[in-house]
Write a protein that holds these residues in place. Structure first.
Motif, PDB file in Angstrom:
ATOM      1  N   THR A 181      11.957  -6.408   6.480  1.00  0.00           N
ATOM      2  CA  THR A 181      11.404  -5.276   5.742  1.00  0.00           C
ATOM      3  C   THR A 181       9.917  -5.547   5.507  1.00  0.00           C
ATOM      4  O   THR A 181       9.492  -6.709   5.472  1.00  0.00           O
ATOM      5  N   CYS A 182       9.164  -4.462   5.337  1.00  0.00           N
ATOM      6  CA  CYS A 182       7.724  -4.628   5.105  1.00  0.00           C
ATOM      7  C   CYS A 182       7.451  -5.189   3.718  1.00  0.00           C
ATOM      8  O   CYS A 182       6.345  -5.653   3.436  1.00  0.00           O
ATOM      9  N   GLU A 225       2.178   3.908   6.355  1.00  0.00           N
ATOM     10  CA  GLU A 225       2.884   2.819   5.677  1.00  0.00           C
ATOM     11  C   GLU A 225       2.984   1.702   6.697  1.00  0.00           C
ATOM     12  O   GLU A 225       3.749   1.789   7.652  1.00  0.00           O
ATOM     13  N   TYR A 244      20.597   5.270  -0.479  1.00  0.00           N
ATOM     14  CA  TYR A 244      19.152   5.238  -0.786  1.00  0.00           C
ATOM     15  C   TYR A 244      18.447   6.358  -0.004  1.00  0.00           C
ATOM     16  O   TYR A 244      17.644   7.120  -0.557  1.00  0.00           O
ATOM     17  N   PHE A 251      14.795   0.649   8.882  1.00  0.00           N
ATOM     18  CA  PHE A 251      15.583   1.501   7.973  1.00  0.00           C
ATOM     19  C   PHE A 251      15.758   2.848   8.680  1.00  0.00           C
ATOM     20  O   PHE A 251      15.040   3.816   8.397  1.00  0.00           O
ATOM     21  N   SER A 291      12.587  -0.738  -4.581  1.00  0.00           N
ATOM     22  CA  SER A 291      12.454   0.596  -3.973  1.00  0.00           C
ATOM     23  C   SER A 291      13.446   1.606  -4.552  1.00  0.00           C
ATOM     24  O   SER A 291      14.651   1.336  -4.585  1.00  0.00           O
ATOM     25  N   MET A 350      13.879   5.605   6.098  1.00  0.00           N
ATOM     26  CA  MET A 350      12.467   5.853   6.409  1.00  0.00           C
ATOM     27  C   MET A 350      12.278   7.267   6.974  1.00  0.00           C
ATOM     28  O   MET A 350      11.167   7.792   6.949  1.00  0.00           O
TER      29      MET A 350
HETATM   30  C1  SIN Z   1      10.118  -0.996   4.563  1.00  0.00           C
HETATM   31  O1  SIN Z   1      10.410  -2.103   4.924  1.00  0.00           O
HETATM   32  O2  SIN Z   1       9.135  -0.432   5.025  1.00  0.00           O
HETATM   33  C2  SIN Z   1      10.903  -0.210   3.568  1.00  0.00           C
HETATM   34  C3  SIN Z   1      11.571  -0.985   2.546  1.00  0.00           C
HETATM   35  C4  SIN Z   1      12.077  -0.169   1.389  1.00  0.00           C
HETATM   36  O3  SIN Z   1      12.052   1.054   1.388  1.00  0.00           O
HETATM   37  O4  SIN Z   1      12.485  -0.801   0.445  1.00  0.00           O
END
Ligand code: SIN
Length: 484
Positions: A287-288, A254, A109, A156, A445, A160
Protein backbone atom coordinates in the motif's frame (compact mmCIF):
# COMPACT_ATOMS: atom_id res chain seq x y z
CA UNK A 1 -13.15 -19.72 -9.20
CA UNK A 2 -16.52 -20.42 -7.53
CA UNK A 3 -18.90 -17.42 -7.43
CA UNK A 4 -22.55 -17.68 -6.35
CA UNK A 5 -23.32 -14.86 -8.79
CA UNK A 6 -21.43 -15.89 -11.93
CA UNK A 7 -22.53 -12.66 -13.69
CA UNK A 8 -19.89 -10.84 -11.69
CA UNK A 9 -17.22 -12.41 -13.89
CA UNK A 10 -17.38 -10.11 -16.92
CA UNK A 11 -14.76 -10.21 -19.65
CA UNK A 12 -15.56 -7.36 -22.02
CA UNK A 13 -15.31 -3.60 -22.17
CA UNK A 14 -18.19 -1.65 -20.69
CA UNK A 15 -19.11 1.24 -23.00
CA UNK A 16 -22.41 3.12 -23.10
CA UNK A 17 -24.12 0.42 -21.01
CA UNK A 18 -23.06 -2.36 -23.42
CA UNK A 19 -20.50 -5.13 -23.07
CA UNK A 20 -18.18 -4.70 -26.06
CA UNK A 21 -15.87 -7.48 -27.15
CA UNK A 22 -12.48 -6.35 -28.50
CA UNK A 23 -10.60 -8.27 -31.21
CA UNK A 24 -7.71 -8.79 -28.87
CA UNK A 25 -7.66 -10.26 -25.34
CA UNK A 26 -5.18 -10.40 -22.45
CA UNK A 27 -4.57 -12.87 -19.63
CA UNK A 28 -5.59 -12.27 -16.04
CA UNK A 29 -3.31 -14.24 -13.74
CA UNK A 30 -3.87 -15.40 -10.17
CA UNK A 31 -0.67 -14.26 -8.37
CA UNK A 32 -0.99 -17.00 -5.74
CA UNK A 33 -0.94 -19.89 -8.23
CA UNK A 34 0.35 -18.00 -11.28
CA UNK A 35 -2.37 -19.76 -13.25
CA UNK A 36 -4.73 -18.19 -15.77
CA UNK A 37 -8.05 -16.99 -14.30
CA UNK A 38 -9.53 -15.83 -17.59
CA UNK A 39 -8.90 -13.57 -20.56
CA UNK A 40 -10.51 -10.16 -20.94
CA UNK A 41 -10.98 -7.80 -23.87
CA UNK A 42 -7.96 -5.62 -24.59
CA UNK A 43 -9.32 -2.15 -25.28
CA UNK A 44 -7.62 0.21 -27.74
CA UNK A 45 -7.73 3.91 -28.66
CA UNK A 46 -10.90 3.51 -30.74
CA UNK A 47 -12.75 1.96 -27.79
CA UNK A 48 -11.52 4.77 -25.58
CA UNK A 49 -12.83 7.40 -27.99
CA UNK A 50 -16.22 5.65 -28.04
CA UNK A 51 -16.29 5.63 -24.25
CA UNK A 52 -15.39 9.34 -24.06
CA UNK A 53 -18.15 10.23 -26.53
CA UNK A 54 -20.67 8.10 -24.61
CA UNK A 55 -19.66 9.76 -21.35
CA UNK A 56 -19.90 13.20 -22.94
CA UNK A 57 -23.41 12.55 -24.26
CA UNK A 58 -24.47 11.10 -20.91
CA UNK A 59 -23.08 14.15 -19.09
CA UNK A 60 -25.72 16.37 -20.71
CA UNK A 61 -28.55 14.64 -18.87
CA UNK A 62 -26.77 13.15 -15.82
CA UNK A 63 -25.43 16.55 -14.76
CA UNK A 64 -28.96 18.00 -14.91
CA UNK A 65 -30.49 15.36 -12.63
CA UNK A 66 -31.18 16.31 -9.04
CA UNK A 67 -28.70 15.31 -6.39
CA UNK A 68 -31.46 13.20 -4.84
CA UNK A 69 -31.93 11.24 -8.07
CA UNK A 70 -28.21 10.51 -8.39
CA UNK A 71 -27.98 9.72 -4.70
CA UNK A 72 -30.75 7.12 -4.89
CA UNK A 73 -29.08 5.31 -7.80
CA UNK A 74 -25.71 5.36 -6.06
CA UNK A 75 -27.31 3.92 -2.93
CA UNK A 76 -28.72 1.05 -5.00
CA UNK A 77 -25.23 0.40 -6.35
CA UNK A 78 -23.80 0.56 -2.81
CA UNK A 79 -26.36 -2.00 -1.60
CA UNK A 80 -25.72 -4.35 -4.53
CA UNK A 81 -21.99 -4.27 -3.77
CA UNK A 82 -22.68 -5.21 -0.16
CA UNK A 83 -25.15 -7.93 -1.23
CA UNK A 84 -22.39 -9.42 -3.41
CA UNK A 85 -19.55 -8.77 -0.95
CA UNK A 86 -18.55 -12.43 -0.49
CA UNK A 87 -18.25 -13.04 -4.23
CA UNK A 88 -16.47 -9.74 -4.83
CA UNK A 89 -13.97 -10.65 -2.10
CA UNK A 90 -13.25 -13.99 -3.79
CA UNK A 91 -12.80 -12.23 -7.13
CA UNK A 92 -10.50 -9.66 -5.53
CA UNK A 93 -8.35 -12.24 -3.74
CA UNK A 94 -8.12 -14.36 -6.88
CA UNK A 95 -6.84 -11.59 -9.12
CA UNK A 96 -4.92 -9.50 -6.58
CA UNK A 97 -3.78 -11.98 -3.91
CA UNK A 98 -4.69 -10.30 -0.62
CA UNK A 99 -6.18 -12.53 2.12
CA UNK A 100 -9.93 -13.04 1.94
CA UNK A 101 -10.61 -11.17 5.20
CA UNK A 102 -8.71 -8.14 3.87
CA UNK A 103 -10.52 -8.44 0.53
CA UNK A 104 -13.87 -8.46 2.29
CA UNK A 105 -12.71 -5.43 4.27
CA UNK A 106 -11.80 -3.69 1.02
CA UNK A 107 -15.22 -4.40 -0.51
CA UNK A 108 -16.92 -2.78 2.49
CA UNK A 109 -14.38 0.08 2.54
CA UNK A 110 -14.86 0.56 -1.23
CA UNK A 111 -18.64 0.56 -0.91
CA UNK A 112 -18.45 3.11 1.91
CA UNK A 113 -17.22 5.77 -0.56
CA UNK A 114 -20.37 5.27 -2.64
CA UNK A 115 -22.63 5.65 0.38
CA UNK A 116 -20.69 8.63 1.67
CA UNK A 117 -20.76 10.58 -1.61
CA UNK A 118 -24.40 9.62 -2.25
CA UNK A 119 -25.04 11.70 0.88
CA UNK A 120 -22.44 14.42 0.29
CA UNK A 121 -23.83 15.37 -3.15
CA UNK A 122 -27.00 16.58 -1.45
CA UNK A 123 -24.86 19.14 0.38
CA UNK A 124 -22.97 20.65 -2.56
CA UNK A 125 -23.92 24.10 -1.33
CA UNK A 126 -23.11 27.36 -3.05
CA UNK A 127 -22.92 30.62 -1.11
CA UNK A 128 -24.51 34.02 -0.92
CA UNK A 129 -21.78 36.62 -0.56
CA UNK A 130 -22.43 39.86 1.37
CA UNK A 131 -22.62 42.43 -1.41
CA UNK A 132 -20.10 45.29 -1.70
CA UNK A 133 -22.55 47.23 -3.95
CA UNK A 134 -26.22 47.94 -3.15
CA UNK A 135 -27.43 47.21 -6.69
CA UNK A 136 -25.73 43.81 -6.96
CA UNK A 137 -26.27 40.38 -5.42
CA UNK A 138 -23.30 37.99 -5.38
CA UNK A 139 -23.52 34.22 -5.11
CA UNK A 140 -21.82 30.99 -6.09
CA UNK A 141 -23.12 27.65 -7.34
CA UNK A 142 -21.28 24.32 -7.63
CA UNK A 143 -21.37 22.53 -10.97
CA UNK A 144 -19.91 19.19 -12.11
CA UNK A 145 -16.73 19.61 -14.10
CA UNK A 146 -17.58 17.25 -17.00
CA UNK A 147 -16.21 13.92 -18.21
CA UNK A 148 -13.64 12.45 -15.83
CA UNK A 149 -10.86 9.98 -16.67
CA UNK A 150 -9.96 7.72 -13.75
CA UNK A 151 -6.77 5.68 -13.86
CA UNK A 152 -6.52 3.24 -10.97
CA UNK A 153 -3.95 0.84 -9.45
CA UNK A 154 -3.94 -2.91 -8.75
CA UNK A 155 -3.32 -2.84 -5.00
CA UNK A 156 -6.93 -1.89 -4.10
CA UNK A 157 -8.87 -2.96 -7.21
CA UNK A 158 -12.24 -1.95 -5.73
CA UNK A 159 -11.64 0.84 -3.23
CA UNK A 160 -9.35 2.95 -5.42
CA UNK A 161 -12.05 2.88 -8.10
CA UNK A 162 -14.98 3.80 -5.88
CA UNK A 163 -12.95 6.51 -4.12
CA UNK A 164 -12.74 8.32 -7.49
CA UNK A 165 -15.93 7.25 -9.25
CA UNK A 166 -18.34 7.85 -6.38
CA UNK A 167 -17.64 11.59 -5.90
CA UNK A 168 -17.46 12.06 -9.68
CA UNK A 169 -20.84 10.45 -10.35
CA UNK A 170 -22.44 11.94 -7.24
CA UNK A 171 -21.53 15.47 -8.30
CA UNK A 172 -22.96 14.93 -11.81
CA UNK A 173 -19.78 14.05 -13.75
CA UNK A 174 -19.55 11.00 -16.00
CA UNK A 175 -16.56 8.67 -16.08
CA UNK A 176 -14.20 6.67 -18.27
CA UNK A 177 -12.23 4.28 -16.09
CA UNK A 178 -8.99 2.55 -17.01
CA UNK A 179 -8.27 -0.01 -14.27
CA UNK A 180 -4.85 -1.62 -13.80
CA UNK A 181 -4.17 -4.44 -16.23
CA UNK A 182 -3.31 -6.85 -13.37
CA UNK A 183 -6.78 -6.47 -11.83
CA UNK A 184 -9.47 -5.78 -14.44
CA UNK A 185 -12.07 -8.22 -13.07
CA UNK A 186 -13.12 -6.23 -10.00
CA UNK A 187 -13.59 -3.14 -12.20
CA UNK A 188 -15.85 -5.07 -14.58
CA UNK A 189 -17.80 -6.58 -11.67
CA UNK A 190 -18.38 -3.05 -10.32
CA UNK A 191 -19.62 -2.02 -13.78
CA UNK A 192 -21.98 -5.01 -13.88
CA UNK A 193 -23.46 -3.98 -10.53
CA UNK A 194 -23.68 -0.32 -11.61
CA UNK A 195 -25.74 -1.46 -14.61
CA UNK A 196 -27.92 -3.58 -12.32
CA UNK A 197 -28.46 -0.54 -10.11
CA UNK A 198 -29.79 1.34 -13.14
CA UNK A 199 -27.03 3.86 -13.83
CA UNK A 200 -28.00 5.41 -17.18
CA UNK A 201 -26.17 4.70 -20.48
CA UNK A 202 -22.68 6.12 -20.75
CA UNK A 203 -22.46 7.46 -17.21
CA UNK A 204 -19.77 4.94 -16.23
CA UNK A 205 -17.51 3.25 -18.82
CA UNK A 206 -14.64 0.80 -18.30
CA UNK A 207 -11.75 0.19 -20.69
CA UNK A 208 -9.66 -2.81 -19.65
CA UNK A 209 -6.35 -2.78 -21.51
CA UNK A 210 -2.67 -3.59 -21.59
CA UNK A 211 -2.04 -0.50 -23.76
CA UNK A 212 -1.71 1.78 -20.77
CA UNK A 213 0.49 4.41 -22.45
CA UNK A 214 -1.70 4.74 -25.56
CA UNK A 215 -4.97 4.84 -23.63
CA UNK A 216 -3.45 7.22 -21.08
CA UNK A 217 -2.50 9.52 -23.93
CA UNK A 218 -6.05 9.59 -25.33
CA UNK A 219 -7.50 10.25 -21.87
CA UNK A 220 -5.08 13.05 -21.05
CA UNK A 221 -5.21 14.84 -24.40
CA UNK A 222 -8.88 14.59 -25.41
CA UNK A 223 -10.67 17.93 -25.20
CA UNK A 224 -13.88 16.35 -23.83
CA UNK A 225 -12.05 15.04 -20.74
CA UNK A 226 -12.08 17.81 -18.14
CA UNK A 227 -10.44 16.06 -15.24
CA UNK A 228 -7.93 13.24 -14.72
CA UNK A 229 -7.73 11.43 -11.41
CA UNK A 230 -4.73 9.13 -11.15
CA UNK A 231 -3.37 6.82 -8.48
CA UNK A 232 -0.02 5.28 -9.33
CA UNK A 233 3.67 5.90 -9.71
CA UNK A 234 5.59 9.17 -9.84
CA UNK A 235 7.14 8.21 -13.22
CA UNK A 236 3.70 7.79 -14.86
CA UNK A 237 2.49 10.96 -13.10
CA UNK A 238 5.11 13.00 -14.98
CA UNK A 239 3.90 11.74 -18.36
CA UNK A 240 0.21 12.21 -17.55
CA UNK A 241 0.77 15.70 -16.19
CA UNK A 242 2.73 16.77 -19.26
CA UNK A 243 0.12 15.34 -21.60
CA UNK A 244 -2.74 16.99 -19.67
CA UNK A 245 -1.16 20.42 -19.78
CA UNK A 246 -2.09 21.33 -23.38
CA UNK A 247 -5.81 21.10 -22.61
CA UNK A 248 -5.34 22.34 -19.02
CA UNK A 249 -7.17 19.52 -17.28
CA UNK A 250 -7.90 19.57 -13.61
CA UNK A 251 -5.79 16.86 -11.93
CA UNK A 252 -5.85 14.79 -8.76
CA UNK A 253 -2.71 12.76 -8.17
CA UNK A 254 -2.27 10.13 -5.50
CA UNK A 255 1.31 8.93 -5.88
CA UNK A 256 3.85 7.02 -3.87
CA UNK A 257 4.71 7.34 -0.20
CA UNK A 258 7.63 6.64 2.11
CA UNK A 259 5.86 6.50 5.45
CA UNK A 260 7.91 6.76 8.63
CA UNK A 261 6.53 4.98 11.67
CA UNK A 262 8.15 6.44 14.79
CA UNK A 263 8.15 4.54 18.08
CA UNK A 264 8.96 6.95 20.93
CA UNK A 265 10.15 5.71 24.32
CA UNK A 266 6.91 6.87 25.96
CA UNK A 267 4.75 4.72 23.65
CA UNK A 268 2.62 1.84 24.84
CA UNK A 269 4.76 -0.96 23.42
CA UNK A 270 1.89 -3.35 22.79
CA UNK A 271 -0.09 -0.68 20.91
CA UNK A 272 3.04 0.30 18.93
CA UNK A 273 3.85 -3.27 17.86
CA UNK A 274 0.25 -3.92 16.83
CA UNK A 275 -0.05 -0.59 14.99
CA UNK A 276 3.29 -0.92 13.17
CA UNK A 277 2.40 -4.45 12.01
CA UNK A 278 -1.07 -3.37 10.86
CA UNK A 279 0.41 -0.54 8.82
CA UNK A 280 3.42 -2.48 7.48
CA UNK A 281 1.95 -5.86 6.59
CA UNK A 282 -1.50 -4.86 5.27
CA UNK A 283 -1.82 -6.22 1.72
CA UNK A 284 1.65 -7.84 2.10
CA UNK A 285 3.17 -4.36 2.36
CA UNK A 286 1.71 -3.25 -0.97
CA UNK A 287 0.00 0.00 0.00
CA UNK A 288 1.14 3.57 -0.55
CA UNK A 289 0.54 4.27 3.14
CA UNK A 290 2.48 1.25 4.47
CA UNK A 291 5.12 2.00 7.10
CA UNK A 292 8.22 2.07 4.89
CA UNK A 293 10.69 3.01 7.65
CA UNK A 294 10.23 2.06 11.30
CA UNK A 295 12.17 4.48 13.52
CA UNK A 296 12.70 3.28 17.09
CA UNK A 297 14.03 5.39 19.98
CA UNK A 298 17.35 3.95 21.21
CA UNK A 299 16.40 3.30 24.85
CA UNK A 300 13.36 1.15 23.99
CA UNK A 301 14.91 -0.56 20.97
CA UNK A 302 15.74 -3.90 22.73
CA UNK A 303 12.22 -4.25 24.15
CA UNK A 304 10.51 -3.16 20.92
CA UNK A 305 12.51 -5.35 18.56
CA UNK A 306 12.05 -8.46 20.73
CA UNK A 307 8.26 -7.97 20.83
CA UNK A 308 8.13 -7.04 17.13
CA UNK A 309 10.05 -10.13 15.96
CA UNK A 310 7.85 -12.33 18.12
CA UNK A 311 4.69 -10.88 16.57
CA UNK A 312 5.89 -10.80 12.94
CA UNK A 313 7.06 -14.40 12.98
CA UNK A 314 3.51 -15.58 13.72
CA UNK A 315 2.15 -14.08 10.46
CA UNK A 316 0.76 -16.84 8.24
CA UNK A 317 1.82 -16.71 4.59
CA UNK A 318 -0.20 -18.46 1.89
CA UNK A 319 -2.90 -18.36 -0.74
CA UNK A 320 -5.34 -15.63 0.30
CA UNK A 321 -8.27 -17.99 -0.21
CA UNK A 322 -7.09 -20.15 2.71
CA UNK A 323 -8.78 -19.23 5.99
CA UNK A 324 -5.75 -18.56 8.17
CA UNK A 325 -3.69 -16.58 5.62
CA UNK A 326 -2.50 -13.14 6.74
CA UNK A 327 0.11 -12.47 4.03
CA UNK A 328 -0.68 -13.25 0.40
CA UNK A 329 1.61 -13.17 -2.65
CA UNK A 330 3.15 -10.08 -4.22
CA UNK A 331 1.48 -8.99 -7.43
CA UNK A 332 4.13 -10.20 -9.91
CA UNK A 333 7.76 -11.23 -10.48
CA UNK A 334 8.95 -7.62 -10.83
CA UNK A 335 7.58 -6.84 -7.35
CA UNK A 336 9.55 -9.75 -5.84
CA UNK A 337 12.69 -8.70 -7.70
CA UNK A 338 12.35 -5.14 -6.42
CA UNK A 339 12.15 -6.35 -2.80
CA UNK A 340 15.21 -8.56 -3.34
CA UNK A 341 17.12 -5.67 -4.91
CA UNK A 342 16.35 -3.32 -2.00
CA UNK A 343 17.37 -5.97 0.54
CA UNK A 344 20.64 -6.71 -1.28
CA UNK A 345 21.47 -3.00 -1.42
CA UNK A 346 20.70 -2.56 2.30
CA UNK A 347 22.83 -5.56 3.30
CA UNK A 348 25.71 -4.33 1.20
CA UNK A 349 25.45 -0.97 3.05
CA UNK A 350 25.53 -2.56 6.51
CA UNK A 351 22.01 -3.76 7.36
CA UNK A 352 21.31 -7.21 8.85
CA UNK A 353 18.40 -9.53 8.15
CA UNK A 354 16.87 -10.28 11.53
CA UNK A 355 13.89 -12.30 10.26
CA UNK A 356 12.94 -13.80 6.89
CA UNK A 357 14.59 -12.32 3.81
CA UNK A 358 13.72 -15.02 1.28
CA UNK A 359 11.06 -16.17 -1.12
CA UNK A 360 8.54 -18.23 0.89
CA UNK A 361 7.91 -21.94 0.31
CA UNK A 362 4.30 -21.11 -0.66
CA UNK A 363 5.45 -20.13 -4.16
CA UNK A 364 7.55 -17.87 -6.35
CA UNK A 365 5.57 -14.68 -5.63
CA UNK A 366 5.36 -15.17 -1.85
CA UNK A 367 7.91 -13.38 0.30
CA UNK A 368 8.69 -14.17 3.93
CA UNK A 369 7.64 -11.53 6.48
CA UNK A 370 11.01 -9.86 6.91
CA UNK A 371 12.69 -7.58 9.44
CA UNK A 372 15.90 -5.82 8.49
CA UNK A 373 17.82 -3.89 11.17
CA UNK A 374 20.72 -1.35 11.29
CA UNK A 375 19.16 0.62 8.45
CA UNK A 376 20.43 4.07 7.50
CA UNK A 377 19.68 6.90 5.08
CA UNK A 378 22.23 5.72 2.52
CA UNK A 379 20.14 2.68 1.68
CA UNK A 380 17.71 2.66 -1.24
CA UNK A 381 14.91 1.41 1.02
CA UNK A 382 15.10 4.68 2.95
CA UNK A 383 14.17 6.53 -0.26
CA UNK A 384 11.98 4.16 -2.26
CA UNK A 385 8.72 2.38 -1.51
CA UNK A 386 9.51 -1.23 -0.60
CA UNK A 387 6.01 -2.48 -1.54
CA UNK A 388 6.61 -5.84 0.12
CA UNK A 389 6.43 -7.45 3.59
CA UNK A 390 9.72 -6.00 4.80
CA UNK A 391 10.13 -3.91 7.96
CA UNK A 392 13.24 -1.72 7.80
CA UNK A 393 14.28 -0.64 11.29
CA UNK A 394 16.16 2.59 12.01
CA UNK A 395 17.31 3.71 15.49
CA UNK A 396 17.26 7.34 16.70
CA UNK A 397 18.23 9.27 19.84
CA UNK A 398 16.06 12.35 20.23
CA UNK A 399 12.67 13.66 19.09
CA UNK A 400 14.43 16.17 16.84
CA UNK A 401 16.46 13.35 15.22
CA UNK A 402 13.29 11.36 14.58
CA UNK A 403 11.59 14.29 12.86
CA UNK A 404 14.65 15.00 10.75
CA UNK A 405 14.92 11.37 9.56
CA UNK A 406 11.16 11.13 9.02
CA UNK A 407 11.04 14.25 6.86
CA UNK A 408 14.17 13.37 4.90
CA UNK A 409 12.29 12.16 1.82
CA UNK A 410 10.74 13.68 -1.27
CA UNK A 411 7.43 11.98 -0.39
CA UNK A 412 4.72 13.21 1.97
CA UNK A 413 1.75 10.85 2.01
CA UNK A 414 1.27 9.18 5.41
CA UNK A 415 3.32 9.08 8.62
CA UNK A 416 2.70 7.30 11.92
CA UNK A 417 4.00 7.75 15.43
CA UNK A 418 3.42 6.18 18.81
CA UNK A 419 3.63 8.21 22.00
CA UNK A 420 1.57 8.68 25.15
CA UNK A 421 2.80 12.21 25.79
CA UNK A 422 0.15 14.73 24.76
CA UNK A 423 2.68 17.56 24.37
CA UNK A 424 4.85 15.43 22.10
CA UNK A 425 1.79 14.33 20.12
CA UNK A 426 1.01 17.92 19.09
CA UNK A 427 4.67 18.88 18.59
CA UNK A 428 5.42 15.91 16.33
CA UNK A 429 2.13 15.89 14.40
CA UNK A 430 2.64 19.54 13.49
CA UNK A 431 6.25 19.06 12.35
CA UNK A 432 5.84 15.95 10.20
CA UNK A 433 5.67 16.97 6.53
CA UNK A 434 2.92 14.57 5.49
CA UNK A 435 -0.71 14.81 4.37
CA UNK A 436 -1.95 12.18 6.85
CA UNK A 437 -0.72 11.27 10.31
CA UNK A 438 -1.63 8.15 12.32
CA UNK A 439 -1.09 8.72 16.04
CA UNK A 440 -1.09 5.52 18.09
CA UNK A 441 -2.88 3.94 15.12
CA UNK A 442 -1.70 2.00 12.07
CA UNK A 443 -4.88 1.99 9.97
CA UNK A 444 -6.13 5.48 9.15
CA UNK A 445 -8.19 5.25 5.93
CA UNK A 446 -11.94 5.97 6.06
CA UNK A 447 -14.47 7.39 3.58
CA UNK A 448 -15.11 10.22 6.06
CA UNK A 449 -11.44 11.32 6.20
CA UNK A 450 -9.40 13.29 3.62
CA UNK A 451 -6.87 10.97 1.95
CA UNK A 452 -3.99 12.62 0.10
CA UNK A 453 -0.39 13.68 0.21
CA UNK A 454 1.95 16.62 -0.18
CA UNK A 455 5.40 17.01 -1.81
CA UNK A 456 6.04 14.31 -4.46
CA UNK A 457 3.11 12.25 -3.12
CA UNK A 458 0.70 14.35 -5.15
CA UNK A 459 -2.23 16.69 -4.59
CA UNK A 460 -5.98 16.59 -4.28
CA UNK A 461 -8.02 14.91 -1.57
CA UNK A 462 -10.06 11.74 -1.87
CA UNK A 463 -12.88 10.79 0.50
CA UNK A 464 -14.34 13.19 3.08
CA UNK A 465 -16.24 16.41 2.41
CA UNK A 466 -13.24 17.60 0.36
CA UNK A 467 -13.35 14.65 -2.06
CA UNK A 468 -16.32 15.95 -4.02
CA UNK A 469 -14.73 19.39 -4.46
CA UNK A 470 -12.23 17.79 -6.85
CA UNK A 471 -15.06 17.15 -9.33
CA UNK A 472 -16.89 20.48 -9.27
CA UNK A 473 -16.24 24.05 -10.29
CA UNK A 474 -17.41 26.99 -8.24
CA UNK A 475 -19.30 29.35 -10.52
CA UNK A 476 -19.80 32.96 -9.44
CA UNK A 477 -23.06 34.72 -10.29
CA UNK A 478 -23.44 38.51 -10.07
CA UNK A 479 -27.04 39.70 -10.27
CA UNK A 480 -27.72 43.37 -11.00
CA UNK A 481 -30.80 44.76 -9.20
CA UNK A 482 -32.54 47.56 -11.12
CA UNK A 483 -35.52 49.79 -10.32
CA UNK A 484 -37.96 48.53 -12.97
C1 SIN B 1 -3.17 3.14 -1.22
O1 SIN B 1 -2.31 2.34 -0.96
O2 SIN B 1 -2.99 3.98 -2.09
C2 SIN B 1 -4.50 3.18 -0.54
C3 SIN B 1 -4.52 2.75 0.84
C4 SIN B 1 -5.78 3.10 1.57
O3 SIN B 1 -6.76 3.57 1.01
O4 SIN B 1 -5.76 2.91 2.77
Amino acid sequence: MQLSNSNLLQKNLFINDDWIEANDVFDVINPATQSLITQVSNGNETHTLLAIEAASTAFKSWSKQTALYRSNLLKKWFQLILDNADDLAVLLTTEQGKPLAEAKGEVVYGASFIEWFAEECKRMYGETIPTPAGNKRLMTIKQPIGVVAAITPWNFPIAMITRKIAPALASGCTVVLKPAEDTPLCALALAYLAKEAGLPNGVFNVITTTHAAAIGKVLTTHTLIKKVSFTGSTEVRKILMEQSSATLKKLSLELGGNAPCIIFDDANLEVAVKGAIASKYRNAGQTCVCANRILVQKNIYPAFIAAYIQAVQTLQVGNGLKNDTQIGPLINKEAVEKVQHLLADAIQKGASITLGGNIHDAGALFFEPTIITNCNNEMLLSKEEIFGPVSSIFVFDTEADAIEIANNTEYGLAAYFFSNNVHRIYRVAEQLEYGMIGINEGIISHAEAPFGGIKQSGFGKEGSKYGIEEYVTTKYLCLGIHNE
